[in-house]
Write a protein that holds these residues in place. Structure first.
Motif, PDB file in Angstrom:
ATOM      1  N   GLY A 141       0.938  -1.202  -0.081  1.00 23.01           N
ATOM      2  CA  GLY A 141      -0.210  -0.039   0.058  1.00 23.01           C
ATOM      3  C   GLY A 141       1.049   1.147   0.080  1.00 23.01           C
ATOM      4  O   GLY A 141       0.429   2.317  -0.605  1.00 23.01           O
ATOM      5  N   HIS A 142       2.263   1.340   0.434  1.00 28.77           N
ATOM      6  CA  HIS A 142       2.950   2.366   0.682  1.00 28.77           C
ATOM      7  C   HIS A 142       3.353   2.625  -0.980  1.00 28.77           C
ATOM      8  O   HIS A 142       3.495   1.560  -1.571  1.00 28.77           O
ATOM      9  CB  HIS A 142       3.928   1.976   1.678  1.00 28.77           C
ATOM     10  N   SER A 176       2.988   0.538  10.157  1.00 30.94           N
ATOM     11  CA  SER A 176       4.285   0.865   9.489  1.00 30.94           C
ATOM     12  C   SER A 176       4.416   2.212   9.081  1.00 30.94           C
ATOM     13  O   SER A 176       3.315   2.935   9.328  1.00 30.94           O
ATOM     14  CB  SER A 176       4.223  -0.031   8.009  1.00 30.94           C
ATOM     15  N   CYS A 177       5.486   2.736   8.809  1.00 31.05           N
ATOM     16  CA  CYS A 177       5.926   4.172   8.389  1.00 31.05           C
ATOM     17  C   CYS A 177       6.728   4.237   7.356  1.00 31.05           C
ATOM     18  O   CYS A 177       7.525   3.258   6.990  1.00 31.05           O
ATOM     19  CB  CYS A 177       6.463   4.892   9.805  1.00 31.05           C
ATOM     20  N   THR A 225       3.209   8.726   5.260  1.00 26.77           N
ATOM     21  CA  THR A 225       2.202   8.091   5.901  1.00 26.77           C
ATOM     22  C   THR A 225       2.733   6.986   6.964  1.00 26.77           C
ATOM     23  O   THR A 225       3.501   6.615   6.827  1.00 26.77           O
ATOM     24  CB  THR A 225       1.068   7.393   5.017  1.00 26.77           C
ATOM     25  N   ARG A 239       0.417   3.460   8.337  1.00 31.03           N
ATOM     26  CA  ARG A 239      -0.634   2.585   8.080  1.00 31.03           C
ATOM     27  C   ARG A 239      -0.662   1.661   9.153  1.00 31.03           C
ATOM     28  O   ARG A 239       0.467   0.970   9.477  1.00 31.03           O
ATOM     29  CB  ARG A 239      -0.485   2.168   6.887  1.00 31.03           C
ATOM     30  N   TRP A 286      -2.156  -2.041   9.895  1.00 26.98           N
ATOM     31  CA  TRP A 286      -2.496  -3.312   9.122  1.00 26.98           C
ATOM     32  C   TRP A 286      -2.997  -4.316  10.157  1.00 26.98           C
ATOM     33  O   TRP A 286      -2.919  -4.633  11.375  1.00 26.98           O
ATOM     34  CB  TRP A 286      -1.733  -3.887   8.354  1.00 26.98           C
ATOM     35  N   GLN A 334      -5.298  -3.611   5.241  1.00 31.37           N
ATOM     36  CA  GLN A 334      -4.887  -2.064   5.649  1.00 31.37           C
ATOM     37  C   GLN A 334      -6.146  -1.761   6.656  1.00 31.37           C
ATOM     38  O   GLN A 334      -7.365  -1.757   5.895  1.00 31.37           O
ATOM     39  CB  GLN A 334      -4.955  -1.091   4.533  1.00 31.37           C
ATOM     40  N   LYS A 346      -6.156   1.267   8.678  1.00 36.40           N
ATOM     41  CA  LYS A 346      -6.072   2.804   8.777  1.00 36.40           C
ATOM     42  C   LYS A 346      -5.051   3.332   8.123  1.00 36.40           C
ATOM     43  O   LYS A 346      -3.817   2.950   7.989  1.00 36.40           O
ATOM     44  CB  LYS A 346      -5.912   3.264  10.276  1.00 36.40           C
ATOM     45  N   LEU A 347      -5.318   4.568   7.400  1.00 35.33           N
ATOM     46  CA  LEU A 347      -4.101   5.271   6.689  1.00 35.33           C
ATOM     47  C   LEU A 347      -4.051   6.488   7.726  1.00 35.33           C
ATOM     48  O   LEU A 347      -4.988   7.482   7.327  1.00 35.33           O
ATOM     49  CB  LEU A 347      -4.860   5.381   5.269  1.00 35.33           C
ATOM     50  N   GLU A 403      -2.426  10.117   7.670  1.00 42.14           N
ATOM     51  CA  GLU A 403      -2.059  11.286   6.902  1.00 42.14           C
ATOM     52  C   GLU A 403      -1.882  12.488   7.598  1.00 42.14           C
ATOM     53  O   GLU A 403      -2.959  12.730   8.340  1.00 42.14           O
ATOM     54  CB  GLU A 403      -2.866  11.400   5.543  1.00 42.14           C
ATOM     55  N   GLY A 408      -8.279   6.552  13.910  1.00 43.00           N
ATOM     56  CA  GLY A 408      -7.275   7.078  13.033  1.00 43.00           C
ATOM     57  C   GLY A 408      -7.217   8.582  13.429  1.00 43.00           C
ATOM     58  O   GLY A 408      -6.649   9.175  12.439  1.00 43.00           O
TER      59      GLY A 408
END
Length: 201
Positions: free
Chosen positions: A3-4, A22-23, A28, A30, A32, A39, A41-42, A44, A72
C-alpha cells in the motif's frame, strides 16, 4: 502487506500482536490487520517522510504525531524540532514521549497535552535514537557525534557521556533491568556499557 508508495522505514506489532504499524517515505503511517494483511487505517498529516512510529504500551495510540488507533484521528501535534525526527518512543507508562532529531536535540513531551516537558541539549551532531529505561526515570541517546549519553527525565540533566566508538552511533538500548546499555556503530562494533559507571563491560 502492500500500500505504501515509497520506501517503508519501520514496522512493528501492536502489544497484543493483532495489528502491524508501518511508516514510510510516502509521509504516511498505516495500520494493518496482522492476520489478514488488510489495511485498517491510513494516517496522513506528516509533512515529511516518517522515519519512526511506535504503539503506546496499551496499544491505543501511535507516535510521533499522536494518533488514536481506533479512529485514526490525530490527537496531538508535537511541534518544536527544526529538522527530521529520527526516532520517538513512549515511556513505559504511556504518559510521555521522547523524540530524537537531526537538530541535535532530544525532547520529552506530555502525551495528554502535547506540551514539551524537557529539552535535552548536549549532543553536537544528529541524534539517531533515544529510549526510556524500564522504570521511565532515565533516557539513553546516541548520536553521530560518536557519544552515548544518559539523562534524568525529571530534571532534564545529563548524567553521563559514554565514549569509545570511533564512528557514528546508529542504535542504542537498555537491558531488561536497565543496568546495561548496548550500542551499535558504523565502526563495525557492538558495545555493552555499565549504566552507573559509563564504562564498557
Amino acid at each position: 502487506m502492500e500500500g505504501h508508495t515509497e520506501s517503508v522505514y519501520g514496522a512493528q506489532f501492536s502489544p497484543d500482536d493483532s495489528k502491524v504499524l508501518s511508516c514510510s517515505k510516502d509521509k504516511t503511517i498505516r495500520i494493518w490487520d496482522a492476520a489478514s494483511g488488510k489495511q485498517l487505517k491510513l494516517l496522513e498529516g506528516h509533512l515529511h517522510w516518517v522515519n519512526s512510529a511506535q504503539f503506546s504500551p496499551d496499544g491505543s495510540k501511535i507516535c510521533f504525531l499522536i494518533w488514536e488507533v481506533s479512529s485514526g484521528k490525530q490527537l496531538q501535534l508535537l511541534e518544536g524540532h527544526t529538522l527530521a525526527v529520527n526516532g520517538a518512543q513512549f515511556s513505559p507508562d504511556g504518559s510521555k514521549i521522547v523524540s530524537s532529531s537531526s537538530d541535535k536535540l532530544i525532547r520529552i513531551w506530555d502525551v495528554a497535552s502535547g506540551k514539551e516537558l524537557q529539552l535535552l541539549k548536549g549532543h553536537s551532531r544528529e541524534v539517531n535514537a533515544a529510549y526510556f529505561s524500564r522504570n521511565g526515570s532515565t533516557i539513553v541517546s546516541c548520536s553521530n557525534d560518536k557519544t552515548i549519553r544518559t539523562w534524568d527525565v525529571a530534571s532534564g540533566n545529563q548524567l553521563l557521556v559514554f565514549l569509545g566508538h570511533s564512528e557514528l552511533i546508529k542504535g542504542v538500548g537498555f537491558s531488561s533491568d536497565s543496568s546495561r546499555i548496548v550500542s551499535c556503530s558504523t565502526d563495525k562494533t557492538i558495545r555493552i556499557w555499565d549504566v552507573k559507571t559509563g564504562h564498557q563491560v
